[in-house]
Design a protein around this motif. Sequence first.
Motif, PDB file in Angstrom:
ATOM      1  N   PHE A 193     -10.022  51.796  -5.974  1.00  0.00           N
ATOM      2  CA  PHE A 193      -9.448  52.121  -4.399  1.00  0.00           C
ATOM      3  C   PHE A 193      -8.393  51.476  -3.897  1.00  0.00           C
ATOM      4  CE2 PHE A 193      -9.775  51.567   0.133  1.00  0.00           C
ATOM      5  CZ  PHE A 193     -10.115  52.733   0.731  1.00  0.00           C
ATOM      6  N   GLU A 194      -8.069  50.177  -4.240  1.00  0.00           N
ATOM      7  CA  GLU A 194      -6.829  49.301  -3.800  1.00  0.00           C
ATOM      8  C   GLU A 194      -5.601  50.032  -4.519  1.00  0.00           C
ATOM      9  OE1 GLU A 194      -6.086  47.130  -1.463  1.00  0.00           O
ATOM     10  OE2 GLU A 194      -7.807  47.717  -0.949  1.00  0.00           O
ATOM     11  N   LEU A 195      -5.608  50.462  -5.925  1.00  0.00           N
ATOM     12  CA  LEU A 195      -4.821  51.061  -6.617  1.00  0.00           C
ATOM     13  C   LEU A 195      -4.308  52.281  -6.097  1.00  0.00           C
ATOM     14  CD1 LEU A 195      -2.796  50.761  -9.352  1.00  0.00           C
ATOM     15  CD2 LEU A 195      -4.912  51.899 -10.458  1.00  0.00           C
ATOM     16  N   LEU A 196      -5.270  53.042  -5.628  1.00  0.00           N
ATOM     17  CA  LEU A 196      -4.954  54.328  -5.184  1.00  0.00           C
ATOM     18  C   LEU A 196      -4.323  54.189  -3.703  1.00  0.00           C
ATOM     19  CD1 LEU A 196      -5.087  57.644  -5.323  1.00  0.00           C
ATOM     20  CD2 LEU A 196      -7.363  57.444  -4.399  1.00  0.00           C
ATOM     21  N   LYS A 197      -4.821  53.152  -3.131  1.00  0.00           N
ATOM     22  CA  LYS A 197      -4.259  53.076  -1.641  1.00  0.00           C
ATOM     23  C   LYS A 197      -2.669  52.596  -1.769  1.00  0.00           C
ATOM     24  CE  LYS A 197      -5.087  49.669   1.410  1.00  0.00           C
ATOM     25  NZ  LYS A 197      -6.090  48.972   2.151  1.00  0.00           N
ATOM     26  N   VAL A 198      -2.288  51.834  -2.665  1.00  0.00           N
ATOM     27  CA  VAL A 198      -0.851  51.342  -2.656  1.00  0.00           C
ATOM     28  C   VAL A 198      -0.065  52.438  -3.308  1.00  0.00           C
ATOM     29  CG1 VAL A 198       0.724  49.841  -4.101  1.00  0.00           C
ATOM     30  CG2 VAL A 198      -1.519  48.802  -3.374  1.00  0.00           C
ATOM     31  N   LEU A 258       0.667  45.723 -10.310  1.00  0.00           N
ATOM     32  CA  LEU A 258      -0.417  44.632 -10.718  1.00  0.00           C
ATOM     33  C   LEU A 258      -0.622  43.483  -9.682  1.00  0.00           C
ATOM     34  CD1 LEU A 258       0.570  44.682 -14.612  1.00  0.00           C
ATOM     35  CD2 LEU A 258      -1.676  44.733 -13.782  1.00  0.00           C
ATOM     36  N   ARG A 259       0.750  43.013  -9.313  1.00  0.00           N
ATOM     37  CA  ARG A 259       0.558  42.038  -8.038  1.00  0.00           C
ATOM     38  C   ARG A 259       0.081  42.476  -6.793  1.00  0.00           C
ATOM     39  NH1 ARG A 259       6.278  41.397  -9.173  1.00  0.00           N
ATOM     40  NH2 ARG A 259       6.629  42.512  -7.468  1.00  0.00           N
ATOM     41  N   ALA A 260       0.262  43.832  -6.629  1.00  0.00           N
ATOM     42  CA  ALA A 260      -0.175  44.467  -5.169  1.00  0.00           C
ATOM     43  C   ALA A 260      -1.847  44.351  -5.450  1.00  0.00           C
ATOM     44  CB  ALA A 260       0.104  45.605  -4.923  1.00  0.00           C
ATOM     45  N   VAL A 261      -2.456  44.936  -6.534  1.00  0.00           N
ATOM     46  CA  VAL A 261      -3.956  45.088  -6.618  1.00  0.00           C
ATOM     47  C   VAL A 261      -4.636  43.679  -7.160  1.00  0.00           C
ATOM     48  CG1 VAL A 261      -5.634  46.484  -7.600  1.00  0.00           C
ATOM     49  CG2 VAL A 261      -3.444  47.541  -6.870  1.00  0.00           C
ATOM     50  N   TRP A 262      -3.893  43.257  -8.150  1.00  0.00           N
ATOM     51  CA  TRP A 262      -4.654  42.052  -8.922  1.00  0.00           C
ATOM     52  C   TRP A 262      -4.199  40.606  -8.391  1.00  0.00           C
ATOM     53  CZ3 TRP A 262      -4.574  46.609 -11.115  1.00  0.00           C
ATOM     54  CH2 TRP A 262      -5.441  47.373 -11.702  1.00  0.00           C
ATOM     55  N   GLY A 263      -3.003  40.710  -7.780  1.00  0.00           N
ATOM     56  CA  GLY A 263      -2.448  39.437  -7.697  1.00  0.00           C
ATOM     57  C   GLY A 263      -1.412  38.853  -8.824  1.00  0.00           C
ATOM     58  N   LEU A 264      -0.958  37.956  -8.387  1.00  0.00           N
ATOM     59  CA  LEU A 264       0.564  37.229  -9.212  1.00  0.00           C
ATOM     60  C   LEU A 264       0.135  37.024 -10.480  1.00  0.00           C
ATOM     61  CD1 LEU A 264       2.213  34.593  -6.929  1.00  0.00           C
ATOM     62  CD2 LEU A 264       3.322  36.724  -7.919  1.00  0.00           C
ATOM     63  N   ALA A 265      -1.086  36.339 -10.713  1.00  0.00           N
ATOM     64  CA  ALA A 265      -1.721  35.910 -12.214  1.00  0.00           C
ATOM     65  C   ALA A 265      -1.692  37.125 -13.206  1.00  0.00           C
ATOM     66  CB  ALA A 265      -2.671  35.142 -12.100  1.00  0.00           C
ATOM     67  N   TYR A 266      -1.679  38.308 -12.685  1.00  0.00           N
ATOM     68  CA  TYR A 266      -1.827  39.367 -13.623  1.00  0.00           C
ATOM     69  C   TYR A 266      -0.705  40.139 -14.083  1.00  0.00           C
ATOM     70  CZ  TYR A 266      -6.891  38.644 -13.053  1.00  0.00           C
ATOM     71  OH  TYR A 266      -7.963  38.276 -12.999  1.00  0.00           O
ATOM     72  N   ALA A 267       0.567  39.567 -13.441  1.00  0.00           N
ATOM     73  CA  ALA A 267       1.889  40.403 -13.244  1.00  0.00           C
ATOM     74  C   ALA A 267       2.377  41.086 -14.659  1.00  0.00           C
ATOM     75  CB  ALA A 267       2.802  39.854 -12.626  1.00  0.00           C
ATOM     76  N   ASP A 268       1.625  40.467 -15.790  1.00  0.00           N
ATOM     77  CA  ASP A 268       2.232  40.603 -17.166  1.00  0.00           C
ATOM     78  C   ASP A 268       1.080  41.711 -17.907  1.00  0.00           C
ATOM     79  OD1 ASP A 268       4.734  39.353 -16.949  1.00  0.00           O
ATOM     80  OD2 ASP A 268       3.606  37.401 -17.640  1.00  0.00           O
TER      81      ASP A 268
END
Length: 241
Positions: free
Chosen positions: A160-165, A180-190
């Motif tokens: 849902f968040e991914l689609l919203k962004v 990745l940053r928008a939906v999962w946060g900084l730690a997931y950027a890679d």
Amino acid sequence: MTGPSLLIVEDEEPARHALAEYLERRGYEVHQADTAQEAIRQWDAHRADAVLLDLGLPDLDGVDVIRRIRREAVTPIIILSARGDERDKISGLEAGADDYLTKPFALDELNARIRAVLRRASGASADAAGCLRLGPIELDAVRHEVRVAGELVRLTPREFELLKVMLANQGRVLTRARLLRAVWGLAYADESSYLHVYVNRLRRKLSAALPADNAASLAELIETEPGIGYRIADHESLPFR
Ligand code: CA
């Protein structure tokens, strides 16, 4: 009466003149710059409605121009980039550019992209009730519901968040790191592979709610930009209506 104003930043004179001439014929008011310093001076003087920016400039990095503009405005920026400069395109998009074109590009394609970013800049993707719409997709941020052609689609909170962004950024290219940053946060950027799985799952769930002929064109709503991220369609560029 002149149309929207554009700032063309390009140090190769023949290319810049050809762009300017074409866009003036299309009714745009055109300003030109051949260095980053001149671009910033022109930007300060005219506040163009959109900026076309070559990243390889003789004085400063074009990305510095993007950062400077983004400190002050959400004005659409389209990067004009040489083939193979994936890293440059990504830093430009990360710094806030909206889209990119790889040289050599067709002038009609440039015109279509300019129109798309100008539409995006005029807002109107979310209605007064907070619903985001794109083609047959309707996302109600308040009720936390997604419908495709009126039919309820069950998404996980991350989907849902991914689609919203994505729906909030119609007509733009979003880098993988940004999503990745928008939906999962900084730690997931890679974690690009992670994103790939989610995008595919999202496409599958959305297209399952559509008749087969429209379901195929749903892929064009979220188009993969190899090595970069995803391009989100907007109302005008939709393959179906
Ligand atoms: Ca250049």
